[in-house]
Scaffold this active site. Structure first.
Site, PDB file in Angstrom:
ATOM      1  N   ASP A   1      25.865   2.432  41.188  1.00  0.00           N
ATOM      2  CA  ASP A   1      26.193   1.655  42.704  1.00  0.00           C
ATOM      3  C   ASP A   1      27.195   0.712  41.848  1.00  0.00           C
ATOM      4  OD1 ASP A   1      25.624   3.586  44.248  1.00  0.00           O
ATOM      5  OD2 ASP A   1      24.184   2.406  45.099  1.00  0.00           O
TER       6      ASP A   1
ATOM      7  N   ASP B   1       9.795   2.945  48.960  1.00  0.00           N
ATOM      8  CA  ASP B   1       9.171   3.254  48.392  1.00  0.00           C
ATOM      9  C   ASP B   1       7.967   3.577  49.367  1.00  0.00           C
ATOM     10  OD1 ASP B   1       9.234   1.178  47.993  1.00  0.00           O
ATOM     11  OD2 ASP B   1       8.741   1.118  46.579  1.00  0.00           O
TER      12      ASP B   1
END
Length: 511
Positions: A99, A248
């Site tokens: 990104d 996560d």
């Protein structure tokens, strides 16, 4: 009138802080005692690769995902390490999920093209925007992936070639196993006092918290990197979501609530780079704290409505709300010295109150034993490493203002960008402050930390003047913590700015 209010408010607020911190310390005490009761010998040397299972065409296809954002200094190292993973070429796919908005894009493109020419199945997936940040990049990559298992490594990791050979067999014959997590190692543990203290704190998470939660059949978490997921587990749990900064932890709990089992493998170490500068560390800790609180607000209710046993719910609550402790650390820092001053002036709550507050030592014992057992489990020279404990405690207290800010932002639902921790790719002989990614702007929170350093130091003087010798070490930790954080931040920003007056950076530093 003011004194009358303080006589009530200060003892009550301090008591609330101590009760909450004792609860979290008590949880660490339970984890530590469970570990002591089930302690195994320290892991021996890494097995000879020839003794490990040999991957062949019957092994599952693995997609290795490498999420990047403006990490030109370490992208090359990461890509090469993953290309060198010992796994059949036909069964290994590597996705560089990039990104980036700087020269990382060009560097990654060149390195990916190089390995493609060597016959490696590696792709460069570049997005023009950061929708969903890391979670968005992982979700986008999963949509394109061909692996039934997915390994993930952040930019600062350097997995050993045998990583997949040692992790993938865990999935064989166990269809309920959704994720396998390795233990983090530290490439630059001994570079400075800051990196030593960070490694010291992380050791407790990996040697005690992760290990015991798995052994006691409680929920553990994927640490965002150095783990392998079963693709079906990710998809059944709802995929990567980006409504928290800790995607996560979020996915970990959603998956386990769906019935998937996780496994922690402490014998497999994946080394990584620790932030060598205080401002990068504070930024990382802020993200972890805010994301942890966001995930707790999202999932604690779902956890308690589930059919899980009460011990799983209780330990999961302590786990998810771990960062709730920071506002109470700050509250204790603000009220400790005034409480002693009230006592010295004859306006304190009385000896029974202070005797009851003494039970807070049980919480302190929990914090200490977690660190002690972690060092003993991981390092032969654990006794000398314990000297870092006071510095670790002081640093934890010093970060309480920044992490309390993260807590309140999460409660208010304040939108915060996912700010990646700068990676420098440096060794002991290099100067991280010369990197284009070194933080040159002084965070505003530093001025609050400076104020708390002055306040806590004045409180230490008062504590000594009153002869409250039993309270001096506690107050000294507050003063030392805020001084340490403030001085480190100022010194490191000064070093970066001084370097840039001599040589202009190649590109703008990470925001």
């Amino acid at each position: 009138m003011i004194l009358a209010v303080l006589e009530v408010a200060v003892p009550v607020l301090y008591a609330i802080a101590i009760v909450v911190l004792t609860a979290y310390g008590g949880n660490l005490l339970w984890l530590s005692l469970f570990h002591a009761n089930n302690e195994t010998l320290r892991e021996g040397p890494v097995p000879d690769p020839d003794a490990l299972p040999t991957p062949d065409e019957s092994w599952p296809t693995v997609t290795v995902q490498l999420p990047l954002y403006n990490e030109a200094e370490v992208a090359h190292r990461l890509i090469d390490a993953c290309v060198n993973l010992d796994y059949p070429r036909s069964k290994l796919e590597i996705q560089v999920l990039d990104d980036s908005t700087d020269e990382t894009v060009e560097r990654v493109a060149r390195r990916v093209a190089h390995w493609q020419d060597q016959g490696v199945d590696i792709t460069h997936v570049h997005r023009d925007d950061r929708t969903g940040y890391k979670a968005g990049a992982l979700a986008n990559g999963l949509r394109l992936a061909r692996g039934e298992l997915v390994a993930i490594f952040d930019a600062d990791f350097v997995p050993h070639p045998d990583f997949l050979r040692r992790m993938i067999p865990r999935f064989f014959g166990d269809d309920d196993l959704g994720m396998v997590q390795a233990r983090w190692g530290h490439l630059n543990r001994d570079d400075s006092l800051l990196t030593k203290v960070q490694a010291f704190g992380l050791d407790a998470h990996f040697a005690i918290e992760q290990r015991v939660r798995e052994q006691s059949d409680c929920f553990m978490n994927f640490n965002g990197t150095a783990g392998v997921w079963r693709r079906a587990c990710i998809e059944e749990a709802g995929g990567w979501e980006h409504d928290t900064l800790t995607e996560d932890l979020d996915l970990s709990y959603r998956a386990q609530l769906q019935g998937w089992r996780f496994e922690y493998v402490p014998a497999v170490e994946a080394p990584a780079e620790l932030p060598p500068d205080m401002n990068a560390l504070r930024s990382q800790q802020f993200r972890w704290a805010k994301g942890g609180v966001e995930t707790a607000l999202k999932l604690v209710g779902r956890l308690w409505r589930s059919a899980q046993p009460w011990r799983v719910k209780l330990e999961g609550t302590f786990h998810l709300t771990a960062h709730f402790a920071f506002p109470f650390i700050l509250l204790a820092a603000l009220t400790h010295a005034p409480l002693l001053l009230l006592k010295g002036l004859g306006h304190g709550p009385g000896e029974i109150y202070f005797a009851l507050m003494g039970f807070g030592l049980f919480g302190f014992v929990g914090f200490f034993l977690a660190q002690l057992f972690a060092q003993r489990a991981l390092h032969p020279d654990w006794q000398s490493r314990l000297q870092l404990f006071p510095v670790f405690m002081a640093g934890t207290m010093g970060l309480s203002l920044s992490n309390t800010n993260a807590f309140w932002q999460a409660l208010r639902g304040t939108d915060t960008a996912f700010i990646r921790t700068p990676k420098y790719g440096v060794g002991a002989d290099d100067s991280w402050w010369q990197s284009r990614y070194a933080i040159a702007e002084l965070p505003r929170v530093v001025w609050g930390e400076l104020g708390l350093a002055v306040y806590s130091t004045a409180g230490l003087v008062v504590t000594v003047a009153l002869g409250e010798w039993a309270a001096v070490p506690f107050q000294a930790l507050f003063a030392a913590g805020f001084i340490l954080i403030t001085v480190s931040s100022l010194r490191q920003v000064f070093a970066v700015r001084q370097d840039r007056t001599v040589s202009a950076p190649a590109s703008s530093p990470v925001s």
